[in-house]
Design a protein around this motif. Structure first.
Motif, mmCIF file in Angstrom:
data_model
loop_
_atom_site.group_PDB
_atom_site.id
_atom_site.type_symbol
_atom_site.label_atom_id
_atom_site.label_comp_id
_atom_site.label_asym_id
_atom_site.label_seq_id
_atom_site.Cartn_x
_atom_site.Cartn_y
_atom_site.Cartn_z
ATOM 1 N N LYS A 266 24.443 -11.578 18.752
ATOM 2 C CA LYS A 266 26.015 -11.701 18.560
ATOM 3 C C LYS A 266 26.454 -12.877 18.498
ATOM 4 O O LYS A 266 26.548 -13.808 18.615
ATOM 5 C CB LYS A 266 27.041 -10.657 19.660
ATOM 6 C CG LYS A 266 26.153 -9.161 20.136
ATOM 7 C CD LYS A 266 26.248 -8.264 18.657
ATOM 8 C CE LYS A 266 25.336 -7.104 19.359
ATOM 9 N NZ LYS A 266 24.063 -7.346 19.553
ATOM 10 N N HIS A 268 29.439 -15.606 19.276
ATOM 11 C CA HIS A 268 30.177 -16.270 20.461
ATOM 12 C C HIS A 268 30.608 -16.925 19.814
ATOM 13 O O HIS A 268 30.313 -18.513 19.056
ATOM 14 C CB HIS A 268 29.227 -16.884 21.664
ATOM 15 C CG HIS A 268 28.628 -15.571 21.873
ATOM 16 N ND1 HIS A 268 27.535 -14.974 21.099
ATOM 17 C CD2 HIS A 268 28.721 -15.156 22.935
ATOM 18 C CE1 HIS A 268 26.934 -13.567 21.526
ATOM 19 N NE2 HIS A 268 27.150 -13.579 23.242
ATOM 20 N N ARG A 269 31.462 -17.597 20.782
ATOM 21 C CA ARG A 269 32.851 -18.978 21.041
ATOM 22 C C ARG A 269 32.809 -19.371 22.388
ATOM 23 O O ARG A 269 33.629 -18.583 22.477
ATOM 24 C CB ARG A 269 33.697 -18.402 19.994
ATOM 25 C CG ARG A 269 34.647 -20.519 20.651
ATOM 26 C CD ARG A 269 36.509 -20.486 19.290
ATOM 27 N NE ARG A 269 35.586 -20.045 17.998
ATOM 28 C CZ ARG A 269 36.040 -19.368 17.105
ATOM 29 N NH1 ARG A 269 37.550 -19.324 17.305
ATOM 30 N NH2 ARG A 269 35.825 -19.980 15.502
ATOM 31 N N GLN A 272 32.746 -16.215 24.634
ATOM 32 C CA GLN A 272 33.438 -14.555 23.709
ATOM 33 C C GLN A 272 33.058 -14.663 22.637
ATOM 34 O O GLN A 272 32.313 -15.320 22.553
ATOM 35 C CB GLN A 272 35.015 -14.688 23.754
ATOM 36 C CG GLN A 272 35.892 -13.764 23.042
ATOM 37 C CD GLN A 272 36.845 -14.822 22.323
ATOM 38 O OE1 GLN A 272 36.641 -16.035 22.472
ATOM 39 N NE2 GLN A 272 37.881 -13.971 21.979
ATOM 40 N N ARG A 274 32.766 -13.067 19.680
ATOM 41 C CA ARG A 274 32.761 -13.058 18.832
ATOM 42 C C ARG A 274 32.614 -11.738 17.888
ATOM 43 O O ARG A 274 31.378 -10.830 17.532
ATOM 44 C CB ARG A 274 32.831 -13.994 17.665
ATOM 45 C CG ARG A 274 33.897 -15.539 18.393
ATOM 46 C CD ARG A 274 34.807 -15.624 18.856
ATOM 47 N NE ARG A 274 35.792 -15.330 17.887
ATOM 48 C CZ ARG A 274 37.071 -15.154 17.938
ATOM 49 N NH1 ARG A 274 37.747 -15.082 19.337
ATOM 50 N NH2 ARG A 274 38.128 -15.827 16.363
ATOM 51 N N LYS A 277 32.270 -10.515 11.269
ATOM 52 C CA LYS A 277 33.207 -10.800 9.717
ATOM 53 C C LYS A 277 32.466 -11.089 9.014
ATOM 54 O O LYS A 277 31.089 -11.683 8.228
ATOM 55 C CB LYS A 277 33.977 -11.883 10.196
ATOM 56 C CG LYS A 277 34.675 -12.094 10.898
ATOM 57 C CD LYS A 277 35.542 -13.297 11.126
ATOM 58 C CE LYS A 277 37.136 -14.204 11.745
ATOM 59 N NZ LYS A 277 37.648 -14.596 11.949
ATOM 60 N N GLU A 365 31.040 -18.563 11.246
ATOM 61 C CA GLU A 365 31.884 -18.412 12.908
ATOM 62 C C GLU A 365 30.276 -17.235 13.919
ATOM 63 O O GLU A 365 30.677 -16.256 12.954
ATOM 64 C CB GLU A 365 33.235 -17.179 12.632
ATOM 65 C CG GLU A 365 33.577 -17.395 13.710
ATOM 66 C CD GLU A 365 35.630 -17.079 13.969
ATOM 67 O OE1 GLU A 365 35.578 -16.659 14.552
ATOM 68 O OE2 GLU A 365 36.265 -16.659 12.147
ATOM 69 N N GLY A 366 30.231 -18.177 14.686
ATOM 70 C CA GLY A 366 29.374 -17.537 15.468
ATOM 71 C C GLY A 366 28.154 -17.872 15.110
ATOM 72 O O GLY A 366 27.234 -17.151 16.294
ATOM 73 N N SER A 387 26.115 -19.469 18.111
ATOM 74 C CA SER A 387 27.781 -20.446 18.424
ATOM 75 C C SER A 387 28.410 -20.928 17.608
ATOM 76 O O SER A 387 27.345 -21.292 16.326
ATOM 77 C CB SER A 387 27.108 -20.913 19.755
ATOM 78 O OG SER A 387 26.792 -22.154 20.516
ATOM 79 N N ASP A 388 29.437 -21.768 17.508
ATOM 80 C CA ASP A 388 30.066 -22.409 16.564
ATOM 81 C C ASP A 388 29.328 -24.656 16.862
ATOM 82 O O ASP A 388 29.822 -25.258 16.364
ATOM 83 C CB ASP A 388 31.551 -22.498 16.774
ATOM 84 C CG ASP A 388 31.804 -20.369 16.122
ATOM 85 O OD1 ASP A 388 31.370 -20.710 14.637
ATOM 86 O OD2 ASP A 388 33.490 -20.948 16.444
#
Length: 436
Positions: A266, A268-269, A272, A274, A277, A365-366, A387-388
């Protein structure tokens, strides 16, 4: 991508796998004859499952590289709050020598990353588009010097420049458009085809065909061209010609291929999770691929020339040859340590520490992904993380230094970072890589 196309592709996959299972019962392998238009492409045995004898324990780590030290550094890295999960594989002298996973695929459940967890490749997907273009060019199905307009695509450039920008220019990011033109509109949900038509009114950074300007929306014009040349949907052409013959059974295109998997990371940031998208899956040539770390390593081996039955030397040479110089990559100290960067067909190359390195990196993103190797020694790294954070882009440079027995440059030294605060870092120590 349209849902009807996905349904068609899913049906084709099921049919292909059923045929493969029947053949497996007789011989254990399936020989296929993949077609690109009217051109026969390959007749290659396809393994139905990924190998399980992975070098994923210290007892199996052998080579010039100090894998125990690398593992310790990666463990420490994975404990940073900016991270969620991480998967890393190392090819040394052309052979898979190290596979290791760290952290979690989902912080909300604690599900661990495994060697079979799917991650997004982001812009590393461009290497598959470039390879397909080179393969079809070798077949005579694509003329890289033909103007893009000759393929009747959706792309329109300022001043009608699509009439003179060639397919090779497109894949080498020489459209002249300002960097990442209309990515923000793609992220808002606008149609890639309509955005490509609207690029006729976009600002230019240079005269088309004269400099490198990184793109996603414009680059994905390749998916239209290569689908026509192969006489099948772009994603199907890549999967049939490369992924399945290479045994990359986890590799595929589209959101459903990722989220429909039993084991997927999944985005993440920090702590969290995310939302997933859709945006960059709608430009598949630019950013559509996902796979597990094992298949990502297999792709790098093929890019090194280890699978000439699928990716012959002339195809790799055509895809990898620099066609335009670019600015320095990354940021900070790593930016200063690299030089002589160039771009081929969806392919980067640059100099580092007296070595010529090749590959690509990417970010959506993520998710982050990198594939960097030294062609001269067939040694390199693939890494995927959800992650970012940009810091893990440094991993390949630590590995290359270890292979050449150079003093540790401290690329993975966490002491230079602010103390962990339990949240994501305010800013990445190095650039996170181009979007897509």
């Amino acid at each position: 991508m349209r849902s009807q196309s996905r349904k068609s592709r899913s049906g084709k996959r099921v049919f292909t796998y059923l045929i493969a299972i029947v053949a497996m019962g007789f011989a254990g392998w399936l020989g296929i004859h993949a077609l690109g238009g009217k051109h026969p492409l390959a007749s290659i045995p396809i393994p139905l499952a990924a190998p399980e004898n992975l070098p994923d324990t210290p007892a199996e780590w052998r080579g010039r590289i100090d894998y125990a030290a690398l593992d310790r550094q990666l463990v420490d890295l994975s404990h940073r709050p900016e991270m969620a999960g991480l998967a890393v594989a190392v090819i040394e002298d052309g052979e898979l020598r190290f596979v290791r996973t760290y952290g979690v695929a989902d912080k909300s459940t604690g599900a661990p990353v495994t060697p079979h967890t799917l991650f997004r490749w982001a812009s590393v997907s461009k290497t598959a588009a470039g390879a397909l273009a080179a393969a079809l060019a070798e077949d005579g199905a694509v003329d890289l010097d033909r103007p893009v307009s000759g393929w009747r695509t959706s792309l329109r450039l300022p001043g009608g420049a699509e009439e003179r920008v060639t397919v090779g220019d497109l894949l080498a990011q020489r459209t002249g458009l300002t960097k990442n033109a209309y990515d923000e509109k793609l992220e808002e949900g606008q149609s890639p085809e309509l955005l490509r038509a609207a690029l006729a009114l976009a600002p230019l950074q240079c005269e088309p065909g004269t400099c490198h300007t990184y793109q996603n929306v414009a680059f994905d014009t390749a998916s239209e061209i290569l689908a026509k040349a192969a006489d099948e949907p772009f994603a199907d052409a890549v999967e049939a010609r490369f992924f399945r013959p290479l045994g990359m059974v986890s590799a595929g295109y589209g959101k459903a291929w990722l989220t429909g998997a039993k084991d997927w990371a999944k985005p993440h940031r920090g702590a969290q999770v995310r939302p997933v998208k859709e945006a960059y899956w709608r430009v598949p040539a630019a950013a559509g691929v996902e796979s597990d770390i094992v298949d990502f390593a297999t792709w790098m081996q093929a890019m090194m020339g280890k699978r000439p039955d699928v990716l012959p030397g002339p195809v790799l040479q055509l895809a990898h040859r620099p066609r335009v110089g670019t600015g320095r990559l990354y940021g900070g100290a790593l930016r200063a340590a690299t030089s002589e960067a160039g771009y081929g067909l969806g392919w980067r190359s640059f100099s580092y520490g007296g070595s010529r390195l090749e590959g690509h990196s990417g970010a959506v993103e993520g998710y982050r992904a990198t594939m960097i190797f030294e062609p001269a020694t067939r040694t390199g790294v693939v890494a995927l993380w959800n992650s970012d954070w940009g810091f893990p882009f440094r991993i390949p440079f630590t590995v290359i230094d270890s292979y050449h027995k150079r003093a540790d440059a401290g690329w993975l030294d966490l002491g230079e970072l602010p103390p962990p605060t339990g949240g994501a870092a305010a800013a990445s120590p190095i650039a996170g890589g181009p979007k897509g």
